[in-house]
Each structure stands twice: as structure tokens, then as C-alpha cells.
Design an enzyme around this catalytic site. Sequence first.
Site, PDB file in Angstrom:
ATOM      1  N   CYS A 126      22.957  40.935  47.093  1.00  0.00           N
ATOM      2  CA  CYS A 126      22.604  41.248  45.708  1.00  0.00           C
ATOM      3  C   CYS A 126      22.505  42.767  45.630  1.00  0.00           C
ATOM      4  O   CYS A 126      23.047  43.455  46.503  1.00  0.00           O
ATOM      5  CB  CYS A 126      21.330  40.528  45.269  1.00  0.00           C
ATOM      6  SG  CYS A 126      19.840  40.954  46.180  1.00  0.00           S
ATOM      7  N   GLY A 127      21.825  43.297  44.616  1.00  0.00           N
ATOM      8  CA  GLY A 127      21.761  44.756  44.497  1.00  0.00           C
ATOM      9  C   GLY A 127      21.102  45.400  45.700  1.00  0.00           C
ATOM     10  O   GLY A 127      21.597  46.367  46.278  1.00  0.00           O
ATOM     11  N   THR A 128      19.953  44.855  46.087  1.00  0.00           N
ATOM     12  CA  THR A 128      19.208  45.393  47.233  1.00  0.00           C
ATOM     13  C   THR A 128      19.319  44.536  48.490  1.00  0.00           C
ATOM     14  O   THR A 128      18.972  44.998  49.577  1.00  0.00           O
ATOM     15  CB  THR A 128      17.711  45.464  46.888  1.00  0.00           C
ATOM     16  OG1 THR A 128      17.275  44.136  46.552  1.00  0.00           O
ATOM     17  CG2 THR A 128      17.443  46.404  45.724  1.00  0.00           C
ATOM     18  N   ASP A 188      24.995  37.722  43.817  1.00  0.00           N
ATOM     19  CA  ASP A 188      24.867  37.781  42.364  1.00  0.00           C
ATOM     20  C   ASP A 188      26.007  38.653  41.835  1.00  0.00           C
ATOM     21  O   ASP A 188      26.891  39.087  42.592  1.00  0.00           O
ATOM     22  CB  ASP A 188      23.469  38.250  41.935  1.00  0.00           C
ATOM     23  CG  ASP A 188      23.198  39.728  42.229  1.00  0.00           C
ATOM     24  OD1 ASP A 188      24.071  40.396  42.811  1.00  0.00           O
ATOM     25  OD2 ASP A 188      22.105  40.200  41.875  1.00  0.00           O
ATOM     26  N   HIS A 214      16.951  38.658  69.199  1.00  0.00           N
ATOM     27  CA  HIS A 214      15.553  38.263  69.360  1.00  0.00           C
ATOM     28  C   HIS A 214      15.082  37.225  68.346  1.00  0.00           C
ATOM     29  O   HIS A 214      14.165  36.465  68.636  1.00  0.00           O
ATOM     30  CB  HIS A 214      14.646  39.493  69.248  1.00  0.00           C
ATOM     31  CG  HIS A 214      14.720  40.389  70.454  1.00  0.00           C
ATOM     32  ND1 HIS A 214      13.854  41.436  70.657  1.00  0.00           N
ATOM     33  CD2 HIS A 214      15.552  40.379  71.535  1.00  0.00           C
ATOM     34  CE1 HIS A 214      14.154  42.040  71.801  1.00  0.00           C
ATOM     35  NE2 HIS A 214      15.194  41.425  72.342  1.00  0.00           N
ATOM     36  N   VAL A 257      17.288  42.230  48.826  1.00  0.00           N
ATOM     37  CA  VAL A 257      15.907  41.758  48.949  1.00  0.00           C
ATOM     38  C   VAL A 257      15.702  40.421  48.232  1.00  0.00           C
ATOM     39  O   VAL A 257      15.238  39.439  48.820  1.00  0.00           O
ATOM     40  CB  VAL A 257      14.918  42.817  48.411  1.00  0.00           C
ATOM     41  CG1 VAL A 257      13.506  42.264  48.354  1.00  0.00           C
ATOM     42  CG2 VAL A 257      14.960  44.059  49.280  1.00  0.00           C
ATOM     43  N   GLY A 258      16.061  40.384  46.952  1.00  0.00           N
ATOM     44  CA  GLY A 258      15.810  39.163  46.173  1.00  0.00           C
ATOM     45  C   GLY A 258      16.512  37.956  46.764  1.00  0.00           C
ATOM     46  O   GLY A 258      15.918  36.878  46.916  1.00  0.00           O
ATOM     47  N   HIS A 270      12.182  34.444  73.672  1.00  0.00           N
ATOM     48  CA  HIS A 270      12.273  34.479  72.210  1.00  0.00           C
ATOM     49  C   HIS A 270      12.327  33.083  71.582  1.00  0.00           C
ATOM     50  O   HIS A 270      12.093  32.938  70.386  1.00  0.00           O
ATOM     51  CB  HIS A 270      13.491  35.294  71.786  1.00  0.00           C
ATOM     52  CG  HIS A 270      13.456  36.695  72.304  1.00  0.00           C
ATOM     53  ND1 HIS A 270      12.516  37.609  71.888  1.00  0.00           N
ATOM     54  CD2 HIS A 270      14.208  37.312  73.247  1.00  0.00           C
ATOM     55  CE1 HIS A 270      12.693  38.737  72.538  1.00  0.00           C
ATOM     56  NE2 HIS A 270      13.712  38.589  73.378  1.00  0.00           N
TER      57      HIS A 270
HETATM   58  C1  RB5 Z   1      19.793  42.395  39.639  1.00  0.00           C
HETATM   59  O1  RB5 Z   1      19.534  43.267  38.597  1.00  0.00           O
HETATM   60  C2  RB5 Z   1      18.965  42.772  40.850  1.00  0.00           C
HETATM   61  O2  RB5 Z   1      17.622  42.557  40.574  1.00  0.00           O
HETATM   62  C3  RB5 Z   1      19.415  41.986  42.051  1.00  0.00           C
HETATM   63  O3  RB5 Z   1      20.752  42.266  42.340  1.00  0.00           O
HETATM   64  C4  RB5 Z   1      18.677  42.245  43.339  1.00  0.00           C
HETATM   65  O4  RB5 Z   1      18.714  43.570  43.717  1.00  0.00           O
HETATM   66  C5  RB5 Z   1      17.341  41.650  43.457  1.00  0.00           C
HETATM   67  O5  RB5 Z   1      16.648  41.734  44.479  1.00  0.00           O
END
Ligand code: RB5
Length: 145
Positions: free
Chosen positions: A65-67, A8, A98, A69-70, A133
Site C-alpha cells: 500500500c502507500g506505506t 491498494d 529468525h 503499514v495498513g 527460533h
Molecule cells: C491510502 O491513502 C493509504 O492510507 C494506504 O495506501 C496505506 O498507506 C495505509 O497504510
Amino acid sequence: MVVALGSDHLAYELKQEIHALLEGMGHTVIDYGVGRVESSDYPVSGRAAAKAVAAGDCERGIVMCGTGVGISLAANKVRGVRCVVCSEPYSAKMARLHNDANMLALGARVVGPELAKMITEVFMTTGFEGGRHVKRVAMLEPEED
Ligand code: RB5
């Protein structure tokens, strides 16, 4: 290998660094977006990169992305994709050994570029251990609807 990239807007700069690293390692990179933009939705580029991996157009994928995670959640919705968020190299290594992870997710607000590159190098150079595995990785596939 042919590697799919996706990010992103928050991770655009990191993606450029990872792109250069991968090319320096001899890989071919296909960038599924985004370009330099003000704002974007991580599921779009995450899903596009994941579909390329699932289709076999790319052998591995790295999304950011930022984390992390998304975009990893988005990638993991695509059947056949095993995407792991890693903030350190040990998890990246074990995810290859694994779990036969075929995609890596990085958080641009979590890891600095040098650590992200170290994680990427480990992810790209570690093979799947196979053996016991194989069965477990097969069991990760979603149940039929
Ligand atoms: C964007 O603001 C942020 O939500 C995205 O980069 C990410 O971290 C989502 O998981």
C-alpha cells in the site's frame, strides 16, 4: 513457490513490477487485487492475500500500500500469518531467518521499485534458520479467545 499478491490503488504499479519479478524468478503468482482503480481499501486485498497464505493455497504473500503499514496490519490479523513491513533488505533477510515471516509488506510511497525488488529477492530466497527460533515463532501465535 505460489505467491499471493495484494495491493491498494496506490501500490498497483509497484505490484505489477513485483509480479513480473516473481514470474521471472520462476514463481507462480496469484493476484488478490486490486486492479487499476481510483480508490480502494487496503484491508480487503490484504486480508484476501493473507487468507490464501494461511490456508496453504500460497506459500508466501507480498502486499503493498502507500506505506506498507495498513496492509501489513490487515494481513497480521489472519491467524498463522507473519507479515513484516520492510524498507531495506536486512530486515527482510532477518525476518525470514529468525521470524519465518510468510508475508512481506512494501510501501510504494516509501521505497522505489528497484529497492522494492531487492527486498523481494532477499525475502524470497532466504530460508528459516529453525533451531532456537522455532519456539519463539510458535509463541507469536495469538492467545485463544
Ligand atoms: C491510502 O491513502 C493509504 O492510507 C494506504 O495506501 C496505506 O498507506 C495505509 O497504510
